[in-house]
Design a protein around this motif. Sequence first.
Motif, PDB file in Angstrom:
ATOM      1  N   ALA A  42     -74.844  24.712 -30.400  1.00 48.21           N
ATOM      2  CA  ALA A  42     -73.583  24.709 -29.665  1.00 48.21           C
ATOM      3  C   ALA A  42     -72.584  25.615 -30.368  1.00 48.21           C
ATOM      4  O   ALA A  42     -72.543  25.674 -31.607  1.00 48.21           O
ATOM      5  N   TRP A  44     -68.464  26.743 -30.691  1.00 50.09           N
ATOM      6  CA  TRP A  44     -67.134  26.152 -30.505  1.00 50.09           C
ATOM      7  C   TRP A  44     -66.052  27.124 -30.986  1.00 50.09           C
ATOM      8  O   TRP A  44     -66.254  27.863 -31.944  1.00 50.09           O
ATOM      9  N   ASN A  49     -65.772  23.846 -26.470  1.00 50.18           N
ATOM     10  CA  ASN A  49     -67.177  24.218 -26.378  1.00 50.18           C
ATOM     11  C   ASN A  49     -67.332  25.434 -25.476  1.00 50.18           C
ATOM     12  O   ASN A  49     -66.920  25.423 -24.311  1.00 50.18           O
ATOM     13  N   PHE A  52     -73.673  25.629 -24.999  1.00 47.47           N
ATOM     14  CA  PHE A  52     -74.457  24.467 -25.410  1.00 47.47           C
ATOM     15  C   PHE A  52     -75.866  24.670 -24.859  1.00 47.47           C
ATOM     16  O   PHE A  52     -76.043  24.995 -23.689  1.00 47.47           O
ATOM     17  N   SER A 129     -62.929  17.215 -28.413  1.00 47.65           N
ATOM     18  CA  SER A 129     -63.468  17.076 -29.761  1.00 47.65           C
ATOM     19  C   SER A 129     -62.337  16.853 -30.753  1.00 47.65           C
ATOM     20  O   SER A 129     -61.261  17.459 -30.648  1.00 47.65           O
ATOM     21  N   GLU A 135     -67.061  20.127 -32.343  1.00 47.12           N
ATOM     22  CA  GLU A 135     -68.401  19.591 -32.559  1.00 47.12           C
ATOM     23  C   GLU A 135     -68.735  18.623 -31.434  1.00 47.12           C
ATOM     24  O   GLU A 135     -67.854  18.020 -30.832  1.00 47.12           O
ATOM     25  N   GLN A 136     -70.034  18.470 -31.149  1.00 43.25           N
ATOM     26  CA  GLN A 136     -70.478  17.527 -30.132  1.00 43.25           C
ATOM     27  C   GLN A 136     -70.357  16.102 -30.678  1.00 43.25           C
ATOM     28  O   GLN A 136     -70.429  15.872 -31.879  1.00 43.25           O
ATOM     29  N   THR A 137     -70.194  15.145 -29.761  1.00 42.23           N
ATOM     30  CA  THR A 137     -69.988  13.749 -30.149  1.00 42.23           C
ATOM     31  C   THR A 137     -71.165  12.911 -29.677  1.00 42.23           C
ATOM     32  O   THR A 137     -71.497  12.917 -28.488  1.00 42.23           O
ATOM     33  N   ASN A 278     -75.521  13.570 -26.823  1.00 41.84           N
ATOM     34  CA  ASN A 278     -74.517  14.486 -27.350  1.00 41.84           C
ATOM     35  C   ASN A 278     -73.594  14.867 -26.204  1.00 41.84           C
ATOM     36  O   ASN A 278     -74.066  15.319 -25.152  1.00 41.84           O
ATOM     37  N   ALA A 280     -69.973  16.896 -24.848  1.00 36.84           N
ATOM     38  CA  ALA A 280     -68.898  17.868 -25.040  1.00 36.84           C
ATOM     39  C   ALA A 280     -68.082  17.926 -23.755  1.00 36.84           C
ATOM     40  O   ALA A 280     -68.632  17.816 -22.657  1.00 36.84           O
TER      41      ALA A 280
END
Length: 536
Positions: A42, A44, A49, A52, A129, A135-137, A278, A280
């Motif tokens: 990914a 950013w 984002n 991805f 984010s 960053e992905q969560t 994940n 975004a």
Amino acid sequence: MDARPYAFDFTPPRGCRGGWGKVVLEADFSVPAGRQFDRTVALWLGGINLYFGTTIEPSPDVAQHWHVERDLTDYASLFTHAQAGQMILNNWVSPTTNSPIVVSVQLKFYPADAHLPVAGAADHVYALSSDPRGEQTPLDTPNASLSRKLTFPRNVERAYLDVIAQSQAHDERWYTCVDKAYLEQTRAYSLEGFEACDGGSFRGVEVLLDGQPAGLAPVYPWIFTGGIAPHLWLPTPGIQTVNFIPFRVDLTPFAGLLDDGKPHTVSVRVPGADHFFNVAANLLVYQDHQSRQLGGRIVRNTLARQPPATLIVRDTLHTGSHGASEGTLNTDQTQSYVIVGRLHTSRGTIDTTVRYRGGFHNHQTFRQPAAKRYVETIDQSTSLSLTVERSRDGHPLDGYTLRQDDPLYLSVDKSVVTKGQDFTALVAMRQGHRIDRQQTNAHGTAYHASLQENLSTRVQADGKTIPDPLDRSDFAHHEQGTEQVSFVDSFGSCYRTDLASSDERLTGFSQGKGCPDQVNHLDSRSRPDSPSLAPL
């Protein structure tokens, strides 16, 4: 096992600040021949984002190279000032997984001209984010959320949330999962017994504003190049595998609420999540520059008032003549809502109505024709219809209708050849993605576009448990596949490509067949990779 992000600092292009007709991200990836898993990647910038996807697994003797592009014109305001970003590529190199992955990324800025005027990009793009670089969560459960509290300008007129929910770990092949009560009954049908999963076969996305439901989105069944059986995806990866396209949730009815000057919490959840997704999300807002402050309210929100849609699960499972469970396991759901918002703007009172209707159907069939033979099929369809209409002072202004269909079919015919996990298996998959858009103004249809992708692939694997990732295991595999992609719109764009493969080699390729002069042509205003095919 934590990834080490690659941090960078971005500076706008000199002598080319703003006023762009189009902004496109291009990325080139490569992985040498060897052994490596498919990895998540990914990109950013300022918490937003930009890209991805996942990478392609190499084979022992064949390196992989691929190119992706994303039209980021809607995000153009993000590139007008310097800020920090990072790329997160979760790759680990060891003596056994020995292939590093290399990526080169660039942004291309196209100046506006007579044919391509300055694009109507979002005035602001907000990251959900919490990391300033992005960053992905990970979301493990249906109640876990990606949330951020934001305060907006007082003159927001339109708002959209671009969402990506990527299935991982236990949830990676969520469309093959069953409710926990059926897990042991159906475990023998899995390609590898330890990969049988519970949690049911439904996954979705829910958007909330200040804790109240504000919109829904489907989860696309992305299949990575290590998914199901790795040789299925040589040489053609699954649809969007290397370049996920977000789903765009229209939050315009809530513009009046966002304009009150107070902080508001925007959240994303994944109903059905069972470790893990994940996620975004980027929030795009457009302002009314003729007014410093707007006012409005929600007139109607049936999504907030109605109980969550019920999943209907039915089965006919029973013990067959050879001792295993046989029968069907069907999961169905229908969801719909209407949200109406009113906003007092510099041009009059604008009412925005969003109508959504979605259907999900996952039908699994289990048969045991012989003592050591197990046949499973999964026939899944996800569909939605989204209609957005705007009126000004009671008269039609504009709107659009979006229809999307995402079919998936999986068939596994597995014969156990030892007391352990060794088997032979014929695995077949079909995957599709279709979007149709009709855009209207006060005088009727103003634009229409249609994107259709279809992929079919099958592989016969003999001897050992199907390996992951691809390696030098001594089993035969016989792959066959086809893929078709087409896009047409009212600007005169026409794009068609057909591929065919056999035994992991490209055997057929054509472009432009059926288009004028048998040549692909895309108008610069067309955007087949836009979340909703919205033109420039």
